[in-house]
Design a protein around this motif. Structure first.
Motif, short mmCIF file in Angstrom:
data_model
loop_
_atom_site.label_atom_id
_atom_site.label_comp_id
_atom_site.label_asym_id
_atom_site.label_seq_id
_atom_site.Cartn_x
_atom_site.Cartn_y
_atom_site.Cartn_z
N PHE A 138 0.84 -1.20 0.00
CA PHE A 138 0.00 0.00 0.00
C PHE A 138 0.87 1.25 0.00
O PHE A 138 0.60 2.21 -0.73
N LEU A 139 1.92 1.25 0.81
CA LEU A 139 2.81 2.41 0.88
C LEU A 139 3.44 2.71 -0.47
O LEU A 139 3.63 3.87 -0.84
N VAL A 140 3.78 1.66 -1.22
CA VAL A 140 4.44 1.86 -2.51
C VAL A 140 3.45 2.33 -3.57
O VAL A 140 3.75 3.24 -4.35
N VAL A 141 2.24 1.79 -3.57
CA VAL A 141 1.31 2.06 -4.67
C VAL A 141 0.47 3.31 -4.49
O VAL A 141 0.03 3.92 -5.48
N VAL A 142 0.23 3.73 -3.26
CA VAL A 142 -0.77 4.76 -3.03
C VAL A 142 -0.43 6.09 -3.68
O VAL A 142 -1.32 6.89 -3.99
N GLY A 143 0.83 6.34 -3.94
CA GLY A 143 1.21 7.61 -4.57
C GLY A 143 1.13 7.62 -6.08
O GLY A 143 1.41 8.64 -6.70
N ASP A 145 -1.00 6.58 -9.87
CA ASP A 145 -2.32 6.41 -10.47
C ASP A 145 -2.34 5.47 -11.66
O ASP A 145 -3.40 5.16 -12.19
N SER A 146 -1.16 5.03 -12.11
CA SER A 146 -1.11 4.15 -13.28
C SER A 146 -0.12 3.02 -13.04
O SER A 146 0.83 3.16 -12.27
N ILE A 147 -0.34 1.93 -13.73
CA ILE A 147 0.53 0.77 -13.60
C ILE A 147 1.93 1.08 -14.12
O ILE A 147 2.93 0.58 -13.58
N ASN A 148 2.04 1.89 -15.15
CA ASN A 148 3.34 2.21 -15.72
C ASN A 148 4.22 2.98 -14.73
O ASN A 148 5.42 2.72 -14.63
N ALA A 149 3.62 3.93 -14.04
CA ALA A 149 4.37 4.70 -13.05
C ALA A 149 4.73 3.87 -11.83
O ALA A 149 5.75 4.09 -11.19
N TYR A 150 3.89 2.89 -11.54
CA TYR A 150 4.05 2.07 -10.32
C TYR A 150 5.08 0.96 -10.46
O TYR A 150 5.74 0.59 -9.48
N LEU A 151 5.25 0.43 -11.66
CA LEU A 151 6.04 -0.79 -11.84
C LEU A 151 7.50 -0.66 -11.39
O LEU A 151 8.01 -1.51 -10.66
N LEU A 152 8.18 0.38 -11.81
CA LEU A 152 9.60 0.52 -11.47
C LEU A 152 9.83 0.67 -9.96
O LEU A 152 10.67 -0.04 -9.39
N PRO A 153 9.09 1.56 -9.28
CA PRO A 153 9.25 1.63 -7.81
C PRO A 153 8.90 0.33 -7.11
O PRO A 153 9.53 -0.03 -6.10
N SER A 154 7.92 -0.39 -7.63
CA SER A 154 7.53 -1.65 -6.99
C SER A 154 8.63 -2.69 -7.12
O SER A 154 8.91 -3.44 -6.16
N MET A 155 9.30 -2.73 -8.25
CA MET A 155 10.40 -3.69 -8.43
C MET A 155 11.58 -3.33 -7.53
O MET A 155 12.26 -4.22 -7.00
N ALA A 156 11.84 -2.04 -7.37
CA ALA A 156 12.92 -1.61 -6.46
C ALA A 156 12.60 -2.01 -5.02
O ALA A 156 13.47 -2.47 -4.28
N ALA A 157 11.33 -1.85 -4.63
CA ALA A 157 10.92 -2.22 -3.28
C ALA A 157 11.05 -3.72 -3.06
O ALA A 157 11.56 -4.17 -2.02
#
Length: 231
Positions: A138-143, A145-157
């Motif tokens: 939740f902490l990673v995704v909440v900031g 709005d799109s899957i494209n913006a979310y993917l790179l930070p999620s992989m780093a996490a």
């Protein structure tokens, strides 16, 4: 409790409607097929890492998908004007996805070991790791709005979360690794196949609960900053 119960049921329907349960069933079948090809001796050693790695999809990314879906449909912003509290929203997500993770990982673990596994540390390890992954997710995704913006930070996490697993596989035992939040559930999962010391039990439970409290508080603040204030 009524609000939380209703939210849990809603989340379960949402997860079912979007195929999360079918995806979990496919994961169980694939894991059983792959694990059946591995030697039981080697399997015992590697299994804690198998479980933690599998939880990434069923908790961290499932929660990320749910939040992005709710943002896209506008239902997350609508939570602001309902009586539902931020803690209840988060608790419902953690409870439903943790329950699904226990069923999924418990199914292929029991199949792989035919009951020759200690259930208490297995359940505790899976439940605590799943809850940690959910809140971190939740902490990673909440900031975003799109899957494209979310993917790179999620992989780093996910890479950061995987450090204790990499150290375990490399048989690198260092005291500072015990500072890492995911080391605690990893220790508990090890106890499902081999005895651990009392201090390891206390560490595994206590440190996991400490980080759950920290991540829950951080998630509530993130909800306020990225949902309430923005909405």
């Amino acid at each position: 409790m009524t609000r939380l119960h209703s939210t849990i049921l809603w989340d379960m329907r949402l997860q079912f409607r979007n195929g999360f349960y079918y995806a979990s069933l496919v994961i169980v079948v694939v894991c059983i097929a792959l694990l059946s090809q591995i030697s039981p001796t080697y399997l015992t050693w590697i299994f804690p890492v198998v479980i933690l790695s599998n939880l990434v999809v069923g908790t961290f990314y499932f929660l990320g998908g749910l939040v992005l879906l709710e943002k896209g449909e506008g239902t997350l912003t609508a939570q602001i004007v309902t009586p539902l509290r931020q803690g209840e929203y988060l608790a419902a997500k953690v409870i439903t996805l943790t329950g699904l993770a226990i069923l999924e990982n418990g199914a292929f673990t029991l199949y792989a070991f035919r009951g020759s596994v200690r259930l208490l540390p297995l359940l505790l390890g899976v439940a605590l790791a799943a809850a940690l992954y959910c809140l971190a997710g939740f902490l990673v995704v909440v900031g975003y709005d799109s899957i494209n913006a979310y993917l790179l930070p999620s992989m780093a996490a996910v890479s950061a979360f995987s450090l204790p697993m990499m150290a375990y596989l490399l048989q690198w035992d260092s005291w500072w690794m015990y500072v890492h939040p995911w080391q605690a559930p990893l220790v508990l999962l090890q106890a499902a196949w081999e005895p651990i010391a009392l201090w390891q039990w206390l560490y595994g439970l206590g440190y996991s609960l400490l980080w759950l409290a920290i991540l829950f508080a951080a998630s509530r603040r993130a909800f306020y900053n990225f949902v309430v204030k923005v909405g």
